[in-house]
Design a protein around this motif. Structure first.
Motif, PDB file in Angstrom:
ATOM      1  N   VAL A   1       0.846  -1.209   0.000  1.00  0.00           N
ATOM      2  CA  VAL A   1       0.000   0.000   0.000  1.00  0.00           C
ATOM      3  C   VAL A   1       0.872   1.245   0.000  1.00  0.00           C
ATOM      4  O   VAL A   1       0.666   2.185  -0.789  1.00  0.00           O
ATOM      5  CB  VAL A   1      -0.951  -0.007   1.218  1.00  0.00           C
ATOM      6  N   PHE A   2       1.868   1.302   0.895  1.00  0.00           N
ATOM      7  CA  PHE A   2       2.750   2.461   0.975  1.00  0.00           C
ATOM      8  C   PHE A   2       3.440   2.723  -0.361  1.00  0.00           C
ATOM      9  O   PHE A   2       3.569   3.872  -0.789  1.00  0.00           O
ATOM     10  CB  PHE A   2       3.791   2.262   2.068  1.00  0.00           C
ATOM     11  N   ARG A   3       3.886   1.638  -0.991  1.00  0.00           N
ATOM     12  CA  ARG A   3       4.588   1.798  -2.265  1.00  0.00           C
ATOM     13  C   ARG A   3       3.656   2.332  -3.345  1.00  0.00           C
ATOM     14  O   ARG A   3       4.025   3.216  -4.133  1.00  0.00           O
ATOM     15  CB  ARG A   3       5.185   0.449  -2.690  1.00  0.00           C
ATOM     16  N   LYS A   4       2.432   1.826  -3.385  1.00  0.00           N
ATOM     17  CA  LYS A   4       1.498   2.217  -4.444  1.00  0.00           C
ATOM     18  C   LYS A   4       0.998   3.652  -4.285  1.00  0.00           C
ATOM     19  O   LYS A   4       0.799   4.360  -5.281  1.00  0.00           O
ATOM     20  CB  LYS A   4       0.306   1.253  -4.470  1.00  0.00           C
ATOM     21  N   ILE A   5       0.789   4.098  -3.049  1.00  0.00           N
ATOM     22  CA  ILE A   5       0.230   5.444  -2.860  1.00  0.00           C
ATOM     23  C   ILE A   5       1.321   6.470  -2.583  1.00  0.00           C
ATOM     24  O   ILE A   5       1.028   7.658  -2.426  1.00  0.00           O
ATOM     25  CB  ILE A   5      -0.829   5.459  -1.732  1.00  0.00           C
ATOM     26  N   GLY A   6       2.580   6.021  -2.485  1.00  0.00           N
ATOM     27  CA  GLY A   6       3.712   6.929  -2.374  1.00  0.00           C
ATOM     28  C   GLY A   6       3.914   7.531  -1.010  1.00  0.00           C
ATOM     29  O   GLY A   6       4.304   8.702  -0.897  1.00  0.00           O
ATOM     30  N   VAL A   7       3.679   6.746   0.055  1.00  0.00           N
ATOM     31  CA  VAL A   7       3.917   7.234   1.410  1.00  0.00           C
ATOM     32  C   VAL A   7       4.846   6.280   2.130  1.00  0.00           C
ATOM     33  O   VAL A   7       5.075   5.160   1.669  1.00  0.00           O
ATOM     34  CB  VAL A   7       2.587   7.387   2.195  1.00  0.00           C
ATOM     35  N   LYS A   8       5.330   6.739   3.303  1.00  0.00           N
ATOM     36  CA  LYS A   8       6.231   5.891   4.075  1.00  0.00           C
ATOM     37  C   LYS A   8       5.799   5.753   5.524  1.00  0.00           C
ATOM     38  O   LYS A   8       6.466   5.076   6.293  1.00  0.00           O
ATOM     39  CB  LYS A   8       7.654   6.456   4.027  1.00  0.00           C
ATOM     40  N   ARG A   9       4.703   6.441   5.913  1.00  0.00           N
ATOM     41  CA  ARG A   9       4.261   6.386   7.310  1.00  0.00           C
ATOM     42  C   ARG A   9       2.773   6.077   7.379  1.00  0.00           C
ATOM     43  O   ARG A   9       2.008   6.400   6.462  1.00  0.00           O
ATOM     44  CB  ARG A   9       4.539   7.709   8.012  1.00  0.00           C
ATOM     45  N   ARG A  10       2.382   5.528   8.490  1.00  0.00           N
ATOM     46  CA  ARG A  10       0.969   5.182   8.680  1.00  0.00           C
ATOM     47  C   ARG A  10       0.095   6.443   8.705  1.00  0.00           C
ATOM     48  O   ARG A  10      -1.008   6.470   8.153  1.00  0.00           O
ATOM     49  CB  ARG A  10       0.794   4.406   9.989  1.00  0.00           C
ATOM     50  N   GLY A  11       0.596   7.518   9.380  1.00  0.00           N
ATOM     51  CA  GLY A  11      -0.180   8.751   9.448  1.00  0.00           C
ATOM     52  C   GLY A  11      -0.452   9.318   8.067  1.00  0.00           C
ATOM     53  O   GLY A  11      -1.570   9.777   7.760  1.00  0.00           O
ATOM     54  N   ALA A  12       0.597   9.307   7.206  1.00  0.00           N
ATOM     55  CA  ALA A  12       0.432   9.810   5.845  1.00  0.00           C
ATOM     56  C   ALA A  12      -0.561   8.951   5.076  1.00  0.00           C
ATOM     57  O   ALA A  12      -1.348   9.455   4.264  1.00  0.00           O
ATOM     58  CB  ALA A  12       1.778   9.844   5.137  1.00  0.00           C
ATOM     59  N   ALA A  13      -0.517   7.639   5.321  1.00  0.00           N
ATOM     60  CA  ALA A  13      -1.464   6.744   4.652  1.00  0.00           C
ATOM     61  C   ALA A  13      -2.898   7.037   5.100  1.00  0.00           C
ATOM     62  O   ALA A  13      -3.843   7.000   4.301  1.00  0.00           O
ATOM     63  CB  ALA A  13      -1.098   5.293   4.936  1.00  0.00           C
ATOM     64  N   MET A  14      -3.057   7.361   6.391  1.00  0.00           N
ATOM     65  CA  MET A  14      -4.391   7.683   6.903  1.00  0.00           C
ATOM     66  C   MET A  14      -4.916   8.969   6.266  1.00  0.00           C
ATOM     67  O   MET A  14      -6.089   9.061   5.876  1.00  0.00           O
ATOM     68  CB  MET A  14      -4.335   7.829   8.422  1.00  0.00           C
ATOM     69  N   VAL A  15      -4.043   9.983   6.122  1.00  0.00           N
ATOM     70  CA  VAL A  15      -4.450  11.234   5.470  1.00  0.00           C
ATOM     71  C   VAL A  15      -4.862  10.961   4.030  1.00  0.00           C
ATOM     72  O   VAL A  15      -5.898  11.444   3.547  1.00  0.00           O
ATOM     73  CB  VAL A  15      -3.311  12.270   5.534  1.00  0.00           C
ATOM     74  N   TRP A  16      -4.036  10.171   3.337  1.00  0.00           N
ATOM     75  CA  TRP A  16      -4.335   9.840   1.933  1.00  0.00           C
ATOM     76  C   TRP A  16      -5.683   9.139   1.827  1.00  0.00           C
ATOM     77  O   TRP A  16      -6.501   9.444   0.949  1.00  0.00           O
ATOM     78  CB  TRP A  16      -3.213   8.937   1.401  1.00  0.00           C
ATOM     79  N   ALA A  17      -5.942   8.209   2.752  1.00  0.00           N
ATOM     80  CA  ALA A  17      -7.190   7.452   2.704  1.00  0.00           C
ATOM     81  C   ALA A  17      -8.395   8.336   3.002  1.00  0.00           C
ATOM     82  O   ALA A  17      -9.441   8.243   2.333  1.00  0.00           O
ATOM     83  CB  ALA A  17      -7.121   6.288   3.697  1.00  0.00           C
ATOM     84  N   ARG A  18      -8.265   9.210   4.001  1.00  0.00           N
ATOM     85  CA  ARG A  18      -9.391  10.088   4.342  1.00  0.00           C
ATOM     86  C   ARG A  18      -9.721  11.045   3.190  1.00  0.00           C
ATOM     87  O   ARG A  18     -10.886  11.365   2.939  1.00  0.00           O
ATOM     88  CB  ARG A  18      -9.056  10.868   5.601  1.00  0.00           C
ATOM     89  N   GLU A  19      -8.685  11.492   2.496  1.00  0.00           N
ATOM     90  CA  GLU A  19      -8.903  12.380   1.361  1.00  0.00           C
ATOM     91  C   GLU A  19      -9.736  11.703   0.273  1.00  0.00           C
ATOM     92  O   GLU A  19     -10.445  12.360  -0.494  1.00  0.00           O
ATOM     93  CB  GLU A  19      -7.564  12.827   0.760  1.00  0.00           C
ATOM     94  N   ARG A  20      -9.624  10.380   0.216  1.00  0.00           N
ATOM     95  CA  ARG A  20     -10.314   9.643  -0.843  1.00  0.00           C
ATOM     96  C   ARG A  20     -11.542   8.907  -0.327  1.00  0.00           C
ATOM     97  O   ARG A  20     -12.076   7.994  -0.951  1.00  0.00           O
ATOM     98  CB  ARG A  20      -9.324   8.659  -1.502  1.00  0.00           C
ATOM     99  N   GLY A  21     -11.955   9.273   0.871  1.00  0.00           N
ATOM    100  CA  GLY A  21     -13.200   8.732   1.401  1.00  0.00           C
ATOM    101  C   GLY A  21     -13.113   7.303   1.869  1.00  0.00           C
ATOM    102  O   GLY A  21     -14.145   6.611   1.985  1.00  0.00           O
ATOM    103  N   VAL A  22     -11.897   6.809   2.182  1.00  0.00           N
ATOM    104  CA  VAL A  22     -11.762   5.451   2.695  1.00  0.00           C
ATOM    105  C   VAL A  22     -12.094   5.447   4.174  1.00  0.00           C
ATOM    106  O   VAL A  22     -11.417   6.093   4.983  1.00  0.00           O
ATOM    107  CB  VAL A  22     -10.334   4.904   2.475  1.00  0.00           C
TER     108      VAL A  22
END
Length: 512
Positions: free
Chosen positions: A485-506
């Motif tokens: 997931v981190f590799r595909k969405i271009g993040v390296k931290r869980r917090g950044a992944a959470m921000v990315w997901a919230r932005e996309r309505g996950v």
């Protein structure tokens, strides 16, 4: 041509000798002693006149030449030498003057001689004979004829040849020392390669010149056993080699007989490769100990059976607040190190199933009771035949607190965007994206169903262990999904992944 000690009283009497060839030219065999000699021995017997005429031979003598009749030996010694090839064991020919009969005719006392005998037309399969010569005197004391006694030594020398071949071909270093004068009579290639000596450097030297027991703690006992011809038990010694240096070896001695001579067979094991390996291992262990002790990351070694601390470094001491003496020999449960008492069981299951742990989120309590968030990695190792676990643990308490505070602030601000203009909302979105090193415009369609499920649970604040339990997966599989997931969405931290997901309505719970 008299020979004292070989004379016998010869009284003329007609006697019948077993196995006598009917063509024997002897007028009468009158010697009872000769009859007893022939009938009592299994050796071959040949009678030869002083005119070199072969007078008679018993059946054993004929068999030892591969013939059945006396005339097949030849009527004279000259014909015999034309029909049979005579060589020493070194393949040198036996000269006429060296043959026992010729020596006897000169009045010499012939010694026993060992020769190889083969028909001239079949030289490749010789018999090995040991020949002794006796002169028979008549009652007047005059020499009457000669007796050749032939011992068949073929089997013995074939066995010795096989031993010689095996001895020379054996890669294990070996020496043979003759006990009568304590001189080395055989050396194999393995010994020469180990020491750098040539064959001439060894064969003929005495056990004093080439001392195989030098430096041995049991040297006196070993030397005593050598002199007495007894087995020399294994002992370590410093063997002097060609360049003058000493080589540490294990040497042992075993009494043997070679060509009727008592000898001692020495065998050796070169300890230098083992010593080099031990020194390399010691150096490697020293380097590991230094790196382990000086590492800024908390590190320790557990006994895999009960998680008892075997070793701990300074960084772990600083992190936990316990002295090294308080840690080593105890378990995390003894120290009440886990914030969750079930943590040790979970780690044990991971190690049992995967053999390693990579970046597990755990919370510990240090000596003063403060909680500390950590990332723990572990690998099973073998330590002196004992199954152990090498662990490293990084304190990420501050990092997690910073991430949590940032996420809380952003979530609070964005919970009601109606208070802000579009420009401010875009700046907040940009601020959230700043936690990413490589912002990605990818959408959720790039994720697999499993990866999306894992991401949803991350957004709910679940740890790897809780996600694994919820989805009935191993923690190793959860980590693999998160890495993807981190590799595909271009993040390296869980917090950044959470921000990315919230932005996309996950949002919402993952599938069970």
């Amino acid at each position: 041509m008299r020979q004292q000690g070989q004379r016998g009283t010869c009284r003329l009497a007609e006697v019948e000798v077993p196995s006598m060839q009917e063509s024997s030219p002897i007028p009468e065999l009158r010697h009872r002693q000769l009859q007893q000699l022939i009938t009592g021995l299994d050796d071959g017997v040949v009678l030869v006149g002083f005119d070199r005429v072969i007078l008679w031979a018993n059946e054993r003598a004929l068999a030892l030449h591969g013939v059945k009749h006396l005339d097949e030996l030849g009527s004279t010694i000259e014909e015999y030498r034309k029909r049979f090839q005579l060589t020493y064991r070194n393949k040198q020919p036996v000269h006429r003057e060296d043959f026992p009969i010729e020596r006897a005719m000169k009045g010499e006392t012939p010694r026993a001689v060992t020769i190889e005998v083969s028909p001239v037309h079949q030289p490749d399969n010789p018999w090995t004979h040991t020949i002794r010569c006796f002169v028979i005197y008549d009652e007047a004391g005059d020499p009457e004829y000669m007796v050749l006694v032939i011992d068949d030594e073929t089997g013995r020398f074939e066995a010795e040849d096989r031993f010689e071949s095996a001895f020379n071909a054996n890669p294990a270093p070996a020496l043979i020392c003759r006990l009568s004068d304590l001189r080395y009579v055989r050396v194999n290639r393995g010994f020469l390669e180990m020491t750098g000596f040539s064959r001439d450097d060894v064969v003929g030297r005495s056990a004093v010149e080439l001392d195989v027991f030098a430096g041995s703690a049991d040297r006196d006992a070993a030397v005593r056993n050598l002199h007495e011809g007894r087995t020399v038990p294994q002992t370590e010694a410093d063997l002097r080699v060609a360049n003058g240096a000493g080589k540490r070896v294990i040497v042992a001695g075993q009494p043997i007989e070679i060509s009727d001579e008592r000898c001692m067979l020495f065998t050796f094991a070169d300890l230098e490769p083992r010593r080099r390996a031990e020194r390399a291992l010691e150096a490697s262990e020293e380097r590991f100990a230094k790196a382990f002790g000086l590492s800024p990351v908390a590190s320790w070694i557990w006994d895999a059976a009960d998680f008892r601390f075997i070793e701990a470094n300074t960084a772990l001491v600083r992190l936990t607040g316990y002295a090294k003496e308080q840690i080593v020999g105890r378990t995390p449960l003894d120290l009440r190190l886990w914030a969750d008492p079930l943590e040790q069981r979970k780690l044990g299951a991971l190690l049992e199933g995967e053999g390693s742990i990579s970046g597990a989120d755990i919370r510990i309590r240090v000596r003063d009771g403060s909680p500390v968030d950590c990332l723990l990695s572990a690998e099973t190792i073998d330590l002196d035949g004992r199954k152990c676990v090498l662990c490293v643990m990084q304190d990420i308490t501050e990092r997690k607190r910073s991430e949590a505070e940032l996420m809380t602030a952003i979530e609070t601000v964005m919970s009601e965007t109606s208070w802000f203009s579009r420009t401010i909302v875009e700046k907040l979105a940009a601020l959230r994206s700043a936690t990413q090193h490589a912002p990605s415009a990818a959408g959720t369609e790039c994720l697999t169903e499993k990866e999306l499920g894992v991401l949803k649970l991350v957004c709910e604040g679940l740890s790897d262990a809780e996600i694994a339990e919820r989805l009935r997966l191993s923690r190793h599989t959860v980590r693999n999904h998160l890495s993807s997931v981190f590799r595909k969405i271009g993040v390296k931290r869980r917090g950044a992944a959470m921000v990315w997901a919230r932005e996309r309505g996950v949002a919402g719970s993952a599938a069970q």
